[in-house]
Motif scaffolding. Sequence first.
Motif, PDB file in Angstrom:
ATOM      1  N   MET A  58      32.732   8.784 -16.195  1.00  0.00           N
ATOM      2  CA  MET A  58      33.581   9.079 -15.054  1.00  0.00           C
ATOM      3  C   MET A  58      33.456   8.978 -13.461  1.00  0.00           C
ATOM      4  SD  MET A  58      36.969   9.064 -16.447  1.00  0.00           S
ATOM      5  CE  MET A  58      37.570   9.855 -15.005  1.00  0.00           C
ATOM      6  N   GLU A  59      32.113   9.441 -13.132  1.00  0.00           N
ATOM      7  CA  GLU A  59      31.445   9.695 -12.155  1.00  0.00           C
ATOM      8  C   GLU A  59      31.559   8.108 -11.257  1.00  0.00           C
ATOM      9  OE1 GLU A  59      30.167  10.851 -14.845  1.00  0.00           O
ATOM     10  OE2 GLU A  59      30.247  13.096 -14.298  1.00  0.00           O
ATOM     11  N   ASP A  60      31.283   7.194 -12.260  1.00  0.00           N
ATOM     12  CA  ASP A  60      31.434   5.929 -11.798  1.00  0.00           C
ATOM     13  C   ASP A  60      32.748   5.621 -11.075  1.00  0.00           C
ATOM     14  OD1 ASP A  60      28.681   5.787 -12.460  1.00  0.00           O
ATOM     15  OD2 ASP A  60      29.131   4.292 -14.170  1.00  0.00           O
ATOM     16  N   LEU A  61      33.711   5.966 -11.563  1.00  0.00           N
ATOM     17  CA  LEU A  61      35.153   5.684 -11.134  1.00  0.00           C
ATOM     18  C   LEU A  61      35.664   6.511  -9.772  1.00  0.00           C
ATOM     19  CD1 LEU A  61      37.061   5.639 -14.493  1.00  0.00           C
ATOM     20  CD2 LEU A  61      36.403   3.788 -12.857  1.00  0.00           C
ATOM     21  N   GLU A  62      34.825   7.600  -9.268  1.00  0.00           N
ATOM     22  CA  GLU A  62      34.942   8.431  -8.519  1.00  0.00           C
ATOM     23  C   GLU A  62      35.569   7.502  -7.001  1.00  0.00           C
ATOM     24  OE1 GLU A  62      35.986  11.583  -8.008  1.00  0.00           O
ATOM     25  OE2 GLU A  62      35.931  11.628 -10.031  1.00  0.00           O
TER      26      GLU A  62
END
Length: 261
Positions: A58-62
């Motif tokens: 999910m961090e990659d979607l920030e």
Amino acid sequence: MVQIEKIPNADGKGFTIAAIAEDVERVDAVDYYRTIFVEKQKVILRETLRLKNPPFPMEDLEPFIEKTATADWEKLYKQIMAEKVPDFLFSTLKADNRNYQERFLRGMKFTPEQLAALYFRACQELRYTFSCYSSEHLPNNRDLSDMPILVRVEGEQVEKVGETPLSDGELRQVVNQRSAIYGKILDNGDEWHCFFITIESAAGKENWKEGQPHYHYISDKFGISREEVVKQLQSKDYRLGNLPHLELHNYRDEERAVEKK
């Protein structure tokens, strides 16, 4: 400035996003509303994407979440700024005595979007600052610690999330009988203008125009100090005398819920 909470539903099949805005003093109205909207939108986007179970962290979607939430705000901001603010509202800000202000506001009708546009334009064009004050008081000396995380009342139906020693009947009484005030103040030097709404006036429970939702207005021209007005806005039974009423249209009643802060 704002606290965003994700509250899982009691059945575990969904959640409620609660945005709890803190009181602020003498800030820029646009920055205030932008922060609340973007932070809430980011949580909604994040949880929506999480439900899709993406194949990467999910961090990659920030960056995408931040960009999308900001774009959503810019769209909303343009819509608000495109609203035509009634001329008499601006005339009220510039009037030099109470009689003129009450004359300008007599029969005034506006929407929440028009009022937001007034706040924005007053800060950007007239050098006003923006303050926000709120208070909530429960009946029968109930303490907020007795309340569940979330309670929603629709008629006789009571939905709640979290533990509480109160019965459904007691919770319904608390929600139906609680009092709350939400006030906004525009400041420019010694001049100030306060627009505030109570939970009763928002829900059409005050005896005015057959339950028409409305705001109240008071300014430095009314002979009451700003400090006293803020004190009254934060009191259980505010006393500010007979004030002008401003009709609020296209207003969606807020959910009858008490949230633990």
